[in-house]
Design a protein around this motif. Structure first.
Motif, PDB file in Angstrom:
ATOM      1  N   ALA A 193     -13.247  -9.401   3.966  1.00 54.60           N
ATOM      2  CA  ALA A 193     -11.960  -9.948   3.512  1.00 54.60           C
ATOM      3  C   ALA A 193     -11.142 -10.509   4.677  1.00 54.60           C
ATOM      4  CB  ALA A 193     -11.169  -8.870   2.790  1.00 54.60           C
ATOM      5  N   LEU A 194     -11.282  -9.908   5.838  1.00 54.70           N
ATOM      6  CA  LEU A 194     -10.511 -10.392   6.990  1.00 54.70           C
ATOM      7  C   LEU A 194     -10.882 -11.846   7.299  1.00 54.70           C
ATOM      8  CD1 LEU A 194     -10.804  -7.281   9.332  1.00 54.70           C
ATOM      9  CD2 LEU A 194      -8.832  -7.992   8.004  1.00 54.70           C
TER      10      LEU A 194
ATOM     11  N   LEU B   1     -13.680   0.972   4.080  1.00 50.95           N
ATOM     12  CA  LEU B   1     -13.509   1.382   2.682  1.00 50.95           C
ATOM     13  C   LEU B   1     -14.737   2.128   2.152  1.00 50.95           C
ATOM     14  CD1 LEU B   1     -11.750   1.331   0.106  1.00 50.95           C
ATOM     15  CD2 LEU B   1     -12.783  -0.852  -0.472  1.00 50.95           C
TER      16      LEU B   1
ATOM     17  N   TRP C 260     -11.341  -3.244  12.586  1.00 55.60           N
ATOM     18  CA  TRP C 260     -10.021  -3.889  12.417  1.00 55.60           C
ATOM     19  C   TRP C 260      -9.410  -4.220  13.772  1.00 55.60           C
ATOM     20  CZ3 TRP C 260      -7.039  -5.064   7.976  1.00 55.60           C
ATOM     21  CH2 TRP C 260      -7.630  -4.713   6.763  1.00 55.60           C
TER      22      TRP C 260
ATOM     23  N   VAL D 272     -14.000  -4.597   2.825  1.00 55.27           N
ATOM     24  CA  VAL D 272     -12.870  -4.005   3.571  1.00 55.27           C
ATOM     25  C   VAL D 272     -13.444  -3.002   4.566  1.00 55.27           C
ATOM     26  CG1 VAL D 272     -10.718  -2.710   3.419  1.00 55.27           C
ATOM     27  CG2 VAL D 272     -11.363  -4.242   1.570  1.00 55.27           C
TER      28      VAL D 272
ATOM     29  N   ASN E 239     -19.142  -4.334  11.742  1.00 52.97           N
ATOM     30  CA  ASN E 239     -18.921  -4.005  10.332  1.00 52.97           C
ATOM     31  C   ASN E 239     -20.221  -4.039   9.530  1.00 52.97           C
ATOM     32  OD1 ASN E 239     -17.104  -3.148   8.324  1.00 52.97           O
ATOM     33  ND2 ASN E 239     -17.205  -5.168   7.380  1.00 52.97           N
TER      34      ASN E 239
END
Lengths: 149, 49
Positions: A95-96, A37, A56, A34, A133
């Motif tokens: 997760a995306l 996170l 995101w 995530v 990320n």
């Protein structure tokens, strides 16, 4: 030859390397899965918001532009091995990527979608979201391991 | 391109340096570099058929 030869030996002590704590690995996995996170768990809220938010935003901008994500299913006339490097970049969003893959959103080879003027821009945003990320994940890992503040 | 440069420089700036001031400066520098190099390459490619 009554000379005395003295040989000085330098004793080099290896720096002690502290083992990486197990929690750092968990933080790293959470940061990958995530975006944001990892820093959130480390209570680095401004960084979590900035770095995670950028990932995101990058991802959803890419999707809204009609970008295409890569998996191992190669389109006709293309080699499967060419799918791997962009897939690794896309996979960085954790997760995306997985949720999009499960929903089949952003993976279809639709000629109408590919004809959109923003298609290539979308692809780039999706790739960069994953790569950013990975950087975010490494930063969270380093903080958790005590290598940086 | 501006949006891309802004998002990338936010991440680079946030993880780059030690102090908050240095991070801001580094982020702004990376953003400016993205923009300048992007525009320069665009004009260069514009003249190449």
């Amino acid at each position: 030859m009554g000379g005395l030869i003295l040989v000085k030996t330098a004793h080099i002590e290896a720096d002690e390397v502290e083992p990486t704590p197990g929690s750092a690995w968990l933080i790293g996995v959470a940061a990958w899965f995530v975006p944001g996170l990892g820093h959130g768990l480390l209570m680095k809220w401004p960084r979590a918001l900035l770095m995670g938010g950028a990932v995101w935003l990058c991802f959803f901008i890419g999707l809204s532009m009609g970008g295409h994500m890569f998996d191992l299913n190669a389109p006709e006339g293309s080699s499967q091995i060419l799918q791997v490097p962009p897939m690794i970049a896309n996979l960085g969003t954790g997760a995306l990527y997985i949720i999009s893959w499960l929903l089949g959103h952003g993976f279809t080879d639709d000629p109408q979608q590919a004809a959109r003027a923003t298609y290539e821009y979308g692809n780039t945003f999706l790739l960069i979201a994953g790569l950013l990320n990975y950087l975010t994940m490494l930063d969270a890992f380093d903080i958790a391991a005590g290598r940086k503040s | 391109m501006t949006l891309f440069a802004a998002l990338a420089s936010i991440v680079f700036g946030a993880m780059g340096k030690e102090t908050t001031r240095e991070r801001w400066l580094y982020g702004v520098k990376v953003f400016a570099e993205f923009m300048v190099i992007g525009l320069a390459l665009s004009w260069l490619l514009y003249f190449i058929p």
